[in-house]
Design an enzyme around this catalytic site. Structure first.
Site, PDB file in Angstrom:
ATOM      1  N   SER A  61      46.760  35.796  44.904  1.00 28.41           N
ATOM      2  CA  SER A  61      45.605  36.248  46.260  1.00 28.41           C
ATOM      3  C   SER A  61      44.940  37.395  46.874  1.00 28.41           C
ATOM      4  CB  SER A  61      45.593  34.915  46.779  1.00 28.41           C
ATOM      5  OG  SER A  61      45.792  33.883  46.113  1.00 28.41           O
ATOM      6  N   LYS A  64      41.125  37.961  46.622  1.00 30.20           N
ATOM      7  CA  LYS A  64      40.521  37.073  46.847  1.00 30.20           C
ATOM      8  C   LYS A  64      39.840  37.732  47.707  1.00 30.20           C
ATOM      9  CE  LYS A  64      42.891  32.755  46.155  1.00 30.20           C
ATOM     10  NZ  LYS A  64      43.864  31.806  47.144  1.00 30.20           N
ATOM     11  N   TYR A 186      38.219  33.533  37.427  1.00 31.10           N
ATOM     12  CA  TYR A 186      39.485  32.719  38.199  1.00 31.10           C
ATOM     13  C   TYR A 186      40.861  33.096  38.378  1.00 31.10           C
ATOM     14  CZ  TYR A 186      42.232  31.236  42.259  1.00 31.10           C
ATOM     15  OH  TYR A 186      43.241  30.974  43.553  1.00 31.10           O
ATOM     16  N   TYR A 238      47.398  31.868  54.778  1.00 29.90           N
ATOM     17  CA  TYR A 238      47.365  30.166  53.977  1.00 29.90           C
ATOM     18  C   TYR A 238      47.265  29.602  55.622  1.00 29.90           C
ATOM     19  CZ  TYR A 238      48.551  32.738  49.915  1.00 29.90           C
ATOM     20  OH  TYR A 238      48.397  33.536  49.276  1.00 29.90           O
ATOM     21  N   VAL A 256      50.616  35.094  45.629  1.00 28.67           N
ATOM     22  CA  VAL A 256      52.311  34.814  44.902  1.00 28.67           C
ATOM     23  C   VAL A 256      53.426  35.488  44.521  1.00 28.67           C
ATOM     24  CG1 VAL A 256      51.664  31.653  45.823  1.00 28.67           C
ATOM     25  CG2 VAL A 256      51.471  33.440  43.481  1.00 28.67           C
TER      26      VAL A 256
HETATM   27  N1  GLN Z   1      46.570  32.038  40.773  1.00 31.86           N
HETATM   28  C1  GLN Z   1      47.084  31.704  42.486  1.00 31.86           C
HETATM   29  C2  GLN Z   1      47.000  29.865  42.039  1.00 31.86           C
HETATM   30  O1  GLN Z   1      46.156  30.130  42.323  1.00 31.86           O
HETATM   31  C3  GLN Z   1      47.218  32.490  43.488  1.00 31.86           C
HETATM   32  C4  GLN Z   1      47.492  31.731  44.485  1.00 31.86           C
HETATM   33  C5  GLN Z   1      47.797  32.370  45.811  1.00 31.86           C
HETATM   34  O2  GLN Z   1      48.377  34.417  45.754  1.00 31.86           O
HETATM   35  N2  GLN Z   1      48.224  32.310  47.278  1.00 31.86           N
HETATM   36  O3  GLN Z   1      48.026  29.530  42.001  1.00 31.86           O
END
Ligand code: GLN
Length: 302
Positions: A61, A64, A186, A238, A256
């Site tokens: 993430s 992003k 994505y 988050y 993650v």
């Molecule tokens: N690729 C992971 C997902 O879509 C990214 C989530 C993350 O890093 N929080 O679940």
């Protein structure tokens, strides 16, 4: 400031057995949970690093921030008609809020928001994957950065949650392209492999250590950089963004894969990596390390 001894203390005192490596993306589960890297870059471009700071990991993430920067540069203020700027207070892949709020994701850093941002890039760019890669390579000043197709494929095979989100968004008219193309982009952005060093350098323009923000045609004004940083502070972790601001006191972004990058504007950028995550999907040791760093150095935005 004796950053070297501070980082050594951070390294020792952040050790913990808590957390669990993400295994909902099968390819991520094989990582050695004991990995730990930290890389600090100061405003005078001093670089201090410890542990596995040169080993590339899946940034997930954290990507992003890069895609939002591209979409904001391309679309300007109009982007906020399709995605909000409020903390979600729910899990990064939650679907409930999206239905209540008629397909407008709370912010660009939850999965639903990042899927809308991916859709915007697909609509505006001829070669979105290549353009993202070139942009990130320029930011990090390193042409060796690449996607990890095994991780992208692994997430594609198990990504039913993201598939639900993109379909819900499409049902509300907030996805213009084919759902499978949006997911493919994505998963590739999430699969970018980078080291702590590459991340700390890539975030220097957000911390205004280098100016202006102009990379491969992606240009952001100071005011736009300010807005992206504000979203990192309020939404970068988050449903643990409040906790991160409370404990660490820096804008930043986690993934993650266990990476976290954070910065104090005009002062430094710092990237840490430790794969074991807490319940909210943030690196346990990474958060602890950053809390220790801002406490010991006295350098946060507050
Ligand atoms: N690729 C992971 C997902 O879509 C990214 C989530 C993350 O890093 N929080 O679940």
């Amino acid at each position: 400031m004796d950053y070297t001894s501070i980082l050594h203390q951070v390294f020792d005192e952040s050790k913990t057995d808590d957390g669990k490596v993400a295994d909902y993306i099968p390819e991520l589960s094989g990582i050695n949970p004991a990995k730990f890297g930290i890389y600090l870059q100061t405003k005078d471009f001093k670089k201090i690093e410890l542990g596995d700071s040169q080993e590339a990991f899946s940034i997930q993430s954290i990507s992003k921030v890069f895609t939002l920067s591209m979409a904001f540069s391309l679309l300007g203020e109009k982007i906020w008609q399709r995605v909000g700027v409020e903390p979600s207070g729910s899990r990064f892949n939650s679907i409930i809020q999206l239905e209540y709020e008629n397909g407008i994701p709370r912010n660009p850093f939850i999965n639903a928001g990042a899927l809308v941002v991916a859709d915007i890039l697909l609509s505006h760019l001829k070669n979105p994957k290549q353009d993202l890669l070139t942009f990130v390579q320029e930011l990090a000043q390193d042409k060796s950065i690449d996607f990890d197709s095994r991780i992208a494929q692994s997430e594609k095979e198990t990504g039913f949650h993201n598939a639900s989100l993109v379909n819900m968004l499409k049902a509300h008219g907030n996805i213009k392209n084919n759902c499978s193309d949006v997911l493919d982009f994505y998963y590739h952005q999430c699969s970018l492999n980078m080291t702590c060093q590459q991340l700390a350098i890539a975030f220097s323009p957000f911390a205004s250590l280098t100016e202006p923000f102009d990379f491969e045609g992606i240009i952001l004004s100071k005011s736009q950089v300010k807005r992206i940083n504000a979203i990192m502070l309020s939404c970068g972790f988050y449903d643990e963004s409040g906790e991160f601001a409370f404990k660490v006191g820096l804008p930043g972004k986690s993934g993650v894969g266990g990476g976290i990058v954070a910065f104090q504007p005009h002062q430094y950028t710092i990237a840490v990596w430790s794969p074991k995550l807490n319940q909210k999907g943030n690196s346990v040791r990474g958060m602890k390390a950053l809390e220790l760093f801002t406490t010991l150095s006295g350098q946060s935005i507050f």
